[in-house]
Write an enzyme that holds these catalytic residues in place. Structure first.
Site, PDB file in Angstrom:
ATOM      1  N   THR A 117       0.736  -1.103  -0.076  1.00  0.00           N
ATOM      2  CA  THR A 117       0.230  -0.288  -0.319  1.00  0.00           C
ATOM      3  C   THR A 117       0.284   1.406  -0.031  1.00  0.00           C
ATOM      4  O   THR A 117       1.898   1.248   0.472  1.00  0.00           O
ATOM      5  CB  THR A 117      -1.002   0.196   1.258  1.00  0.00           C
TER       6      THR A 117
ATOM      7  N   ARG B 224     -12.667  -9.469  -2.665  1.00  0.00           N
ATOM      8  CA  ARG B 224     -12.327  -8.988  -1.268  1.00  0.00           C
ATOM      9  C   ARG B 224     -12.096  -7.216  -1.971  1.00  0.00           C
ATOM     10  O   ARG B 224     -11.168  -6.837  -2.851  1.00  0.00           O
ATOM     11  CB  ARG B 224     -11.368  -9.313  -1.285  1.00  0.00           C
TER      12      ARG B 224
HETATM   13  N1  GLY Z   1      -4.266  -2.551   3.507  1.00  0.00           N
HETATM   14  C1  GLY Z   1      -4.632  -2.547   2.581  1.00  0.00           C
HETATM   15  C2  GLY Z   1      -5.548  -4.066   2.141  1.00  0.00           C
HETATM   16  O1  GLY Z   1      -6.171  -4.869   2.598  1.00  0.00           O
HETATM   17  O2  GLY Z   1      -5.964  -4.669   1.068  1.00  0.00           O
END
Ligand code: GLY
Length: 211
Positions: free
Chosen positions: A83, A111
């Site tokens: 990220t 997801r």
């Molecule tokens: N923090 C990034 C994710 O869990 O998708």
């Protein structure tokens, strides 16, 4: 954007090179706040963004790690897809936050993590400040990590206090995350309970960095 609580986000997006630009275009459009999957891709194409191939987004390091964990279906904070977040405060005290991610390794199709969810991975409010999170999305979502930090900023905490206290809340669920923040006076902070979280800052012309 902390000014008027304007926001734009895309989730479960098919391959595009700079999803953050698509999120920004959605913010500028001012119609919807969050688009997902094929609908987000259609919006991106309508705005002139060109889709790319999965291979265009694949790094050798990510491929090697995926091969190493194939079959394990394990989700680790800081896994490939990492990220990147940014927070900013201008001279007029307007704050902004932006976060982009490839998600977590081993994730299921469909997801959605914390990154595009306001108050989880990303939040900005001129009444307090801005924050961007990294780490295990499921933990960050459950604690609404950036909303928690910004609520403390609104109550008058400094960026350092607000980020540290928000991270403390993660202990309730044994969560793993890191957080960068800026308050409306331009004071920056970073905190994490993950192994590493490289960061860099420029505040009042002074540069600093760490991991
Ligand atoms: N923090 C990034 C994710 O869990 O998708």
């Amino acid at each position: 954007s902390g000014e008027g609580l304007r926001a734009g986000a895309v989730a479960a997006l098919p391959p595009f090179k700079n999803p953050i630009d698509i999120a920004r275009a959605l913010l500028d459009r001012g119609e919807h706040v969050l688009l997902a999957a094929e609908g987000a891709a259609a919006f991106a194409r309508e705005c002139g963004f060109a889709p790319c191939s999965r291979e265009d987004l694949l790094t050798e390091q990510a491929l090697a790690r995926w091969k190493g964990m194939r079959g394990a279906r394990r989700v680790e904070a800081g896994s490939p897809g990492g990220t990147v977040g940014a927070v900013a405060c201008d001279a007029a005290g307007h704050v902004a936050a932006a976060t982009s991610t490839g998600g977590t390794a081993g994730k299921r199709s469909g997801r959605v993590g914390d990154t595009p969810v306001l108050g989880a991975g990303t939040y900005a409010d001129d009444a307090g400040g801005a924050a961007s999170a990294t780490g295990k999305g499921e933990d960050i979502l459950r604690i609404t990590l950036t909303a928690t930090a910004i609520a403390r900023l609104r109550e008058g905490a400094s960026a350092a206090e607000a980020c540290a206290k928000a991270l403390d809340d993660l202990a309730r669920i044994d969560g793993l995350a890191g957080l960068i923040g800026v308050d409306r006076w331009g004071r920056v902070a970073e905190t994490r309970n993950t192994r590493v979280m490289p960061w860099a800052a420029i505040a009042s012309g002074v540069e600093s960095a760490g991991a």
